[in-house]
Motif scaffolding. Structure first.
Motif, mmCIF file in Angstrom:
data_model
loop_
_atom_site.group_PDB
_atom_site.id
_atom_site.type_symbol
_atom_site.label_atom_id
_atom_site.label_comp_id
_atom_site.label_asym_id
_atom_site.label_seq_id
_atom_site.Cartn_x
_atom_site.Cartn_y
_atom_site.Cartn_z
ATOM 1 N N MET A 151 74.302 20.665 13.831
ATOM 2 C CA MET A 151 73.358 20.394 14.844
ATOM 3 C C MET A 151 72.152 21.408 14.773
ATOM 4 O O MET A 151 70.966 21.161 15.218
ATOM 5 N N LEU A 152 72.450 22.662 14.129
ATOM 6 C CA LEU A 152 71.345 23.511 13.901
ATOM 7 C C LEU A 152 70.380 23.086 13.096
ATOM 8 O O LEU A 152 69.120 23.513 12.952
ATOM 9 N N TYR A 154 69.085 19.897 13.003
ATOM 10 C CA TYR A 154 68.014 19.411 14.111
ATOM 11 C C TYR A 154 67.269 20.340 14.863
ATOM 12 O O TYR A 154 66.153 20.154 15.155
ATOM 13 N N VAL A 155 67.880 21.401 15.344
ATOM 14 C CA VAL A 155 67.227 22.330 16.160
ATOM 15 C C VAL A 155 66.059 22.939 15.230
ATOM 16 O O VAL A 155 64.929 23.262 15.916
ATOM 17 N N LEU A 158 63.039 20.681 14.801
ATOM 18 C CA LEU A 158 62.361 20.777 16.146
ATOM 19 C C LEU A 158 61.629 22.129 16.090
ATOM 20 O O LEU A 158 60.300 22.125 16.386
ATOM 21 N N THR A 161 58.544 21.903 13.780
ATOM 22 C CA THR A 161 57.633 20.937 14.485
ATOM 23 C C THR A 161 56.779 21.655 15.386
ATOM 24 O O THR A 161 55.581 21.765 15.720
ATOM 25 N N TYR A 162 57.377 22.343 16.281
ATOM 26 C CA TYR A 162 56.957 23.238 17.391
ATOM 27 C C TYR A 162 55.819 24.059 16.869
ATOM 28 O O TYR A 162 54.858 24.265 17.396
ATOM 29 N N ASP A 166 52.863 21.770 18.264
ATOM 30 C CA ASP A 166 52.653 21.741 19.625
ATOM 31 C C ASP A 166 52.758 23.154 20.416
ATOM 32 O O ASP A 166 53.213 23.735 21.301
ATOM 33 N N PRO B 277 57.707 19.673 24.295
ATOM 34 C CA PRO B 277 58.803 18.599 24.052
ATOM 35 C C PRO B 277 60.022 19.042 23.422
ATOM 36 O O PRO B 277 61.220 18.372 23.636
ATOM 37 N N GLU B 278 59.699 19.805 22.460
ATOM 38 C CA GLU B 278 60.663 20.128 21.396
ATOM 39 C C GLU B 278 61.937 20.860 22.148
ATOM 40 O O GLU B 278 63.036 20.783 21.867
ATOM 41 N N SER B 282 65.736 19.553 21.972
ATOM 42 C CA SER B 282 66.674 20.010 21.142
ATOM 43 C C SER B 282 68.010 20.467 22.317
ATOM 44 O O SER B 282 68.802 20.853 21.665
ATOM 45 N N TYR B 285 71.403 19.035 21.266
ATOM 46 C CA TYR B 285 71.972 19.762 20.195
ATOM 47 C C TYR B 285 72.581 20.857 20.549
ATOM 48 O O TYR B 285 73.722 21.366 20.250
ATOM 49 N N LEU B 286 71.700 21.813 21.173
ATOM 50 C CA LEU B 286 72.229 23.230 21.675
ATOM 51 C C LEU B 286 73.319 22.817 22.538
ATOM 52 O O LEU B 286 74.604 23.711 22.440
ATOM 53 N N ILE B 289 76.446 22.511 20.615
ATOM 54 C CA ILE B 289 77.353 23.644 20.123
ATOM 55 C C ILE B 289 77.854 24.520 21.446
ATOM 56 O O ILE B 289 79.222 24.992 21.397
#
Lengths: 375, 319
Positions: A151-152, A154-155, A158, A161-162, A166, B277-278, B282, B285-286, B289
């Motif tokens: 899962m981390l 994907y975080v 992001l 990307t941020y 962004d 948006p991130e 996220s 996903y968070l 966890i």
């Protein structure tokens, strides 16, 4: 009748034959897929081999691709040896890239002798810190580290990307008009570009050399230190390790951090050797973290074999990237990697078990007459 | 009233939760037989691409085309899961590594991406998609209307499926055998249950349901095909099985909870909430966890419901 029995002794020749056979098997299976979709397998493999290894400059480009794969392969090896499933090398590599590029920008005016070690250190630390999160969750709450570390990823994706797309972060280039419209990262100064070693016309990147040192140290660590011994005991039996007084929780966090540090160094090498800028799209497309799992499995968790396998798979993805198009559809490299893993897993059966073909007893062999006599 | 934030989010939570529900129900059945399949993400992507391919290729009326597409998605993903079943059940390979291999093989930048590029599926809208159906004409009923009576056919099908799974697991003989295989394969074997067959069948049912979940992405949510379009939903589905303590009815609750996290991102952005948006993206996903940590502490720590033989190959000679 086919029987599968456990082998009592290791068959040495199989340890080499199985990985080689896996590669051959994967090539045959993906040739079937290529044929089914109307492509010419022989031509495809020829072009791949050519672009990956043989043509001019191919080896240098392959080494650049192999460097992060080598380090993520070591990351997977370090963790999998203890049966700790760190699937988060992908995200840890991104974080290493964030750390290394951040330090590289900050120390831009310093000489290379200061910047480069700082980048290496930042990569190691950022990767280790990111991996310590699922490690700590596993140690404290017994939370499944497979899913949390994944899962981390994907975080982390992001997050980078941020940072570039962004936000007005420290990593983003904001000085020119075009860079404000089309977001991109700040390029590092030439002092932050990692050197390479020229041997026979092939440029060996500094990151790859670091990776070889890392492989040797990992081998030593697992072979001849107390830490490595305890990790091996935990890998064999967590309960036995617990009874023996090994602090399993502390070891889990330590091994996850170690694994993450390797992956983070891979990210730092990707910045220092190759990109010189934090590039979220490029990093995510390469998916070195998942490739590292394939490398480690094919190398059967042997650090030195990881170097060889990383070179091989690095050539594969280098060739794949430069060929991508109608003739070489995207996705073939991943398919091939998956097939290699399947074959390696099937081959593992041969290493651990013996397959014995027994003839069914023919009916002409009668049981002794005694049994047939009426009571 | 039906436009208030809570109702909108609840309705889209059911919508975004549906693929998670399909995939986690499938994984739940596979795990109940003792097979942990970490390849859900890959199987979902195979379902997404093959379902989309079918809807573009098969002509005829929309409903027929969509029905075929779902069947193709299920079959293709079940065939993919067969690899995992063969490697882990017959060849006794590590279930963790085999599942990861399945995701690498079939997932983003793997076979699903290859098929999508070879068949040239990218950048085109689906010929048909699953539209919301006004069930019993109740879509304008206050609060429950948009949530329960204005969903698409696959969502309604998923509710039926939860009921069937409950019946199957707790009220039928094969369901009892399935639980026995997952808890104690040696005992089940002694009872005369074919452990290998149960594990193969339920791994493939798990694959088929993951495929349907994947097709929901390409035929209802987006509806077009994109490489890696499930973006981690398969992994969330695996986490949901743990969250649900291996029980179908709780998988439904969990799927909609995570559907809500996904829908929050879209809903709040259209409502002019200014955050990067991130941050929203996220959130699922968070939260996965966070939820996993919560169920692994306290009373959840006893792993209520985890099949005792989960992840362990069964070898008759070595019991």
């Amino acid at each position: 009748m086919i029987r599968i029995e456990r082998r009592l002794t290791d068959a040495g020749w199989l340890l080499v034959a199985v990985p080689v056979g896996s590669l051959v098997g994967a090539v045959i299976l993906s040739s079937v897929i290529l044929l089914a979709t109307g492509h010419d397998p022989l031509g495809t493999w020829q072009r791949l081999l050519d672009r990956g290894f043989l043509s001019e400059g191919a080896m240098s480009a392959t080494l650049v691709q192999a460097t992060p794969l080598l380090l993520t392969g070591l990351a997977a090896t370090a963790a999998f040896r203890m049966q700790t499933w760190n699937i988060g090398a992908e995200g840890q590599l991104y974080l290493g890239a964030v750390g290394a590029s951040g330090v590289g920008i900050a120390l831009g005016s310093q000489p290379a002798i200061v910047v480069i070690p700082a980048m290496v250190l930042a990569g190691l630390l950022f990767g280790a810190a990111w991996a310590a999160i699922p490690g700590a969750l596993r140690a404290v709450f017994r939370t499944n580290e497979i899913i949390t570390s994944l899962m981390l990823n994907y975080v982390a994706g992001l997050l980078i990307t941020y940072l570039i797309f962004d936000s007005h972060s420290y990593w983003r280039e904001l000085s020119t008009f075009t860079s404000r419209v089309f977001p991109q990262g700040k390029y590092l100064s030439p002092a932050a570009a990692w050197p390479s070693l020229q041997i026979a016309g092939i440029a060996i990147p500094f990151g790859f050399l670091l990776g070889m040192v890392a492989a040797a140290s990992l081998w030593l660590l697992y072979r001849s230190t107390r830490f490595g011994f305890e990790a091996r005991v935990i890998g064999d039996s967590r309960a036995a390790a617990h009874y023996a007084g090994i602090r399993t929780r502390r070891m889990i966090v330590a091994v996850m951090a170690l694994s993450g540090a390797f992956a983070g160094l891979g990210g730092a090498a990707e910045i220092g050797d190759f990109r010189h800028v934090l590039d979220p799209r490029g990093l995510q497309q390469a998916s070195f973290g998942y490739g590292g799992i394939v490398v480690a499995a094919l190398a059967r968790l042997n650090p030195f074999a990881v170097i060889l396998v990383a070179l091989l798979l690095g050539g594969l993805s280098n060739g794949g990237f430069s060929l991508q198009g109608a003739d070489f559809p995207a996705g073939l490299v991943g398919t091939l990697q998956g097939l290699i893993l399947f074959c390696a897993l099937a081959g593992e059966l041969l290493v651990r078990y013996r397959i014995r073909v027994q003839r069914p007893r023919s009916s002409s062999v009668r049981p002794p007459e005694v049994a047939a006599r009426p009571a | 009233m039906n436009n208030t934030l809570v109702v909108v989010i609840a309705a889209s939570a059911v919508f975004y939760g549906t693929p998670l529900l399909f995939a986690s129900l499938g994984e739940l059945l596979a795990e109940r037989s003792g097979v942990l399949n970490l390849g859900v993400e890959g199987m979902m992507l195979v379902g997404a691409v093959s379902g989309f391919w079918a809807v573009q290729t098969v002509g005829g009326p929309g409903w027929l085309s969509l029905l075929t597409a779902v069947a193709v998605a299920a079959l293709a993903a079940a065939a993919t899961s067969l690899i995992h079943a063969f490697l882990t059940v017959t060849l006794r390979a590590s279930q963790i590594v085999s599942g990861l291999a399945l995701t690498i093989f079939a997932g983003a930048s793997g076979l699903s991406s290859y098929i999508g590029h070879v068949a040239n599926l990218g950048g085109k809208p689906a010929h048909h998609e699953f539209d919301a159906i006004d069930l019993f004409g109740l879509k304008d009923a206050p609060v429950i209307g948009p949530i329960l009576f204005h969903q698409n056919a696959l969502t309604y099908a998923s509710w039926v499926l939860v009921g069937l799974a409950l019946l199957y697991l707790y009220r039928t003989r094969p369901g009892l055998h399935l639980r026995a295989v997952g808890e104690s394969p040696a005992t089940a074997d002694a009872m005369g249950v074919n452990v290998t067959a149960y594990r193969y069948i339920h791994t493939m049912v798990g694959g088929a349901l993951a495929g349907v979940g994947g097709a929901f992405f390409s035929l209802a949510i987006t509806p077009f095909w994109l490489d890696g379009m499930t973006s981690g939903a398969g992994w969330i589905a695996i986490a949901l099985v743990i969250f649900a303590f291996w029980r179908p009815e709780l998988a439904l609750v969990g799927a909609y909870l995570f559907g809500a996290f996904s829908s929050l991102a879209f809903t709040l952005q259209t409502r002019q909430v200014h955050l990067p948006p991130e941050v929203f993206s996220s959130l699922p996903y968070l939260m996965t966890i966070v939820v996993l940590v919560l169920v692994s502490t306290g009373w959840g720590r006893r792993r209520l419901g985890a099949p005792a033989a989960l992840g362990v190959p069964y070898i008759r000679e070595e019991r």
